[in-house]
Design a protein around this motif. Sequence first.
Motif, short mmCIF file in Angstrom:
data_model
loop_
_atom_site.label_atom_id
_atom_site.label_comp_id
_atom_site.label_asym_id
_atom_site.label_seq_id
_atom_site.Cartn_x
_atom_site.Cartn_y
_atom_site.Cartn_z
N ARG A 132 13.64 19.33 10.29
CA ARG A 132 13.70 19.90 11.64
C ARG A 132 12.53 20.83 11.94
O ARG A 132 12.22 21.11 13.11
CB ARG A 132 15.02 20.64 11.82
CG ARG A 132 16.25 19.73 11.68
CD ARG A 132 17.53 20.48 11.90
NE ARG A 132 17.65 20.98 13.28
CZ ARG A 132 18.68 21.69 13.72
NH1 ARG A 132 19.68 22.00 12.89
NH2 ARG A 132 18.72 22.10 14.97
N ASN A 133 11.88 21.31 10.90
CA ASN A 133 10.75 22.23 11.10
C ASN A 133 9.40 21.53 11.06
O ASN A 133 8.35 22.18 11.02
CB ASN A 133 10.78 23.33 10.03
CG ASN A 133 10.63 22.79 8.62
OD1 ASN A 133 11.11 21.70 8.32
ND2 ASN A 133 9.98 23.55 7.76
N LEU A 134 9.40 20.19 11.08
CA LEU A 134 8.16 19.42 11.03
C LEU A 134 8.08 18.48 12.23
O LEU A 134 8.97 17.65 12.43
CB LEU A 134 8.08 18.60 9.73
CG LEU A 134 6.92 17.61 9.62
CD1 LEU A 134 5.57 18.34 9.63
CD2 LEU A 134 7.06 16.75 8.35
N ASP A 135 7.02 18.61 13.01
CA ASP A 135 6.75 17.70 14.12
C ASP A 135 5.45 16.97 13.84
O ASP A 135 4.46 17.58 13.38
CB ASP A 135 6.63 18.46 15.45
CG ASP A 135 7.95 19.04 15.91
OD1 ASP A 135 9.01 18.49 15.55
OD2 ASP A 135 7.93 20.07 16.62
N VAL A 136 5.44 15.67 14.11
CA VAL A 136 4.24 14.85 13.94
C VAL A 136 3.96 14.16 15.27
O VAL A 136 4.80 13.43 15.79
CB VAL A 136 4.42 13.81 12.82
CG1 VAL A 136 3.17 12.94 12.70
CG2 VAL A 136 4.74 14.48 11.50
N THR A 137 2.79 14.41 15.83
CA THR A 137 2.40 13.84 17.11
C THR A 137 1.16 12.98 16.92
O THR A 137 0.13 13.48 16.48
CB THR A 137 2.12 14.93 18.16
OG1 THR A 137 3.29 15.74 18.31
CG2 THR A 137 1.74 14.32 19.49
N VAL A 154 9.75 12.91 4.67
CA VAL A 154 10.19 14.21 5.19
C VAL A 154 10.15 14.26 6.71
O VAL A 154 10.26 15.35 7.30
CB VAL A 154 9.33 15.36 4.60
CG1 VAL A 154 9.45 15.39 3.08
CG2 VAL A 154 7.87 15.25 5.01
N ARG A 155 10.02 13.11 7.37
CA ARG A 155 9.90 13.12 8.83
C ARG A 155 11.14 13.68 9.53
O ARG A 155 11.08 14.10 10.69
CB ARG A 155 9.62 11.70 9.35
CG ARG A 155 8.20 11.21 9.12
CD ARG A 155 7.18 11.97 9.95
NE ARG A 155 7.34 11.76 11.38
CZ ARG A 155 6.74 10.80 12.07
NH1 ARG A 155 5.93 9.94 11.45
NH2 ARG A 155 6.92 10.69 13.38
N ASP A 156 12.28 13.69 8.84
CA ASP A 156 13.50 14.20 9.47
C ASP A 156 13.67 15.72 9.31
O ASP A 156 14.68 16.27 9.76
CB ASP A 156 14.73 13.48 8.90
CG ASP A 156 14.89 13.67 7.40
OD1 ASP A 156 13.94 14.17 6.75
OD2 ASP A 156 15.96 13.31 6.87
N ARG A 198 0.84 -1.19 0.00
CA ARG A 198 0.00 0.00 0.00
C ARG A 198 0.88 1.24 0.00
O ARG A 198 1.87 1.33 0.73
CB ARG A 198 -0.88 0.00 1.25
CG ARG A 198 -1.73 1.26 1.41
CD ARG A 198 -2.37 1.32 2.80
NE ARG A 198 -3.28 0.23 3.03
CZ ARG A 198 -4.55 0.23 2.67
NH1 ARG A 198 -5.06 1.29 2.04
NH2 ARG A 198 -5.33 -0.81 2.93
N TRP A 199 0.52 2.21 -0.83
CA TRP A 199 1.25 3.48 -0.87
C TRP A 199 0.31 4.57 -0.37
O TRP A 199 -0.29 5.32 -1.12
CB TRP A 199 1.76 3.78 -2.28
CG TRP A 199 2.94 4.70 -2.29
CD1 TRP A 199 2.98 5.99 -2.73
CD2 TRP A 199 4.25 4.42 -1.81
NE1 TRP A 199 4.23 6.53 -2.56
CE2 TRP A 199 5.04 5.58 -2.00
CE3 TRP A 199 4.85 3.30 -1.24
CZ2 TRP A 199 6.38 5.66 -1.64
CZ3 TRP A 199 6.19 3.36 -0.88
CH2 TRP A 199 6.93 4.53 -1.08
N SER A 200 0.17 4.63 0.96
CA SER A 200 -0.76 5.57 1.59
C SER A 200 -0.22 6.99 1.49
O SER A 200 0.94 7.22 1.12
CB SER A 200 -0.95 5.20 3.06
OG SER A 200 0.25 5.44 3.78
N ALA A 201 -1.05 7.93 1.89
CA ALA A 201 -0.60 9.33 1.92
C ALA A 201 0.55 9.51 2.90
O ALA A 201 1.46 10.31 2.65
CB ALA A 201 -1.76 10.24 2.30
N ALA A 202 0.52 8.76 4.00
CA ALA A 202 1.61 8.87 4.97
C ALA A 202 2.92 8.38 4.39
O ALA A 202 3.98 8.99 4.60
CB ALA A 202 1.26 8.09 6.24
#
Length: 588
Positions: free
Chosen positions: A212-217, A208-210, A197-201
Amino acid sequence: MKKRYDYVIVGGGSAGSALANRLSADPATSVLVLEAGRADFLLDPLVHMPAALMFPAGNPLYDWAYETDPEPYMGGRRVKHARGKVLGGSSSINGMIFQRGNPGDYDRWAASPGMEEWDFAHCLPYFRRMETRRAGANAWRGGAGPLHLDRGPATSPLFQAFFEAAAQAGYPHTDDVNGYRQEGFAPFDRNTRHGSRWSAARAYLRPVRDRRNLDVTTLAYVTRLTWSGTRVTGVNFSRLGRYHHVEADEVILCGGAFNTPQLLELSGVGDPGVLQAAGVRPRVELPGVGENLQDHLEVYLQHECLQPVSIAPWLRMWKAPYIGAQWLFLDSGVGASNHFEGGGFIRTNDDVAYPNLQFHFLPIAVRYDGSAPASKHGYQVHIGPMNSDVRGRIHITSPDAGVRPSILFNYLSTERDRREWVEVVRAARHILAQPALAPFDAGEISPGPEVSSDEEILRWVAQDAETALHPSCSAKMGTDDMSVVDPSSMRVHGTQGLRVVDASVFPTITNANIYAPVMMVAEKAADLITGSTPLAPEHTPVFKADGSMPAYPPGDPRNNSWDAPTELPSAAQAEAQHPALARHTGGA
């Protein structure tokens, strides 16, 4: 997590994942994603194995498990609605069928005042920007986007017989239902890559989770917006039993057709009467919040199969380890397909300008959630009206964010909808009765030949239909009195610092699965939010059934062949050519 961000995105589902990627591309911009569900762990086969799609629905680890109020035109039934309880949202548990809808859907949007730049010409470049199509790019399709698409092989004997049956019924093959011509039958695009599966996530967030200006909680359930006058200043949310507050220059709601209107109303945005009845003090009067709710309802027409060519044997539990190992180590096998590998689009009457019926063909007779599988070989089509005029609503009944909202779609409530339901069942039966399927056809097992009159068909639909899981339109874009979102900026009318980007902003539902349109809206919204120069409209020709465009793209030599139709027949026209088949389907 910081105390303040430039953007707080409420919902890490389909639209939220795309926005997080695009907005955080500027390293000077801080972005926080608050997702109420959990992480989409890469080792979780129920998320990432395409063939496992039936298992998350109803599972509280994966599904928020909404249900409607008793539907008055369906005998008081409550209809279950699976919604993704995991990063990637419903794109992490859906059927992975990638359909843009018809170009006419977007031209219909653009016909409303203020919506002029949401026509197909303005939407097409965003569809192309988000795609990497394995079959390659062209004037209609993209080749360098984050969303990877595989075309279903649809080469099994049952799929080939189904396509041939459609041709025998008068409905030709099309090269690409997401390309020049939607109308017709073809293998379908699926949001899968290397058998997963190639989900949106996976497409937008994980790469791009690394940053520095992006936090995902995750596990962060937003309960209220906070205000200064009519400006939103941040959000309150709960996580693991503790309450938190974070401030933002902009809050963007990406909770979908259920959660977005719910959070707006909990925060005082909506119809004052609805808010006061729920115990919420009105802050911004917008009567359209929660109204205009739309969906696709569907049934399964199932046949028993004479030959052992369906995928039924693979449902046996003792085969699961082999299927899992083949998928995990070889990216192949039964587990690597969603098995909705092909289908098509037709018009069921002469009053519609473009298709109002979509077929999903499945080489097994089984319910979508995996319940009550047929004990023998079988096949089925999933069908239902695509452009129903039914309208519902979703509203809160309590100021407590933990209380589920009241949801009512009013399925089957209009004369036109009921008429089209009879048409779509007869159209499907017409195709399934063609000679190409005769060597496989052991008879219809659902609903069965005893269901033949209009009244019997509608009674069966009311008793047996399920949602296709496409809730939308409950906070629509536009400029009329019932609009909620400004189409030029995605801002909520009457507010500052608050925007909405998800399926709830659709003015009307598209005539196919809604994941692709949601992602297009998110891509286009990203440019509107950041003030980037929008992509230039692309006036690429598309097929129109009124004869103004040829059956194939202009210049295609097939337009000169004797059998190239310039207009596809409706089901009624095709049935008129085959009166024996009309009798088989219970037609008049």
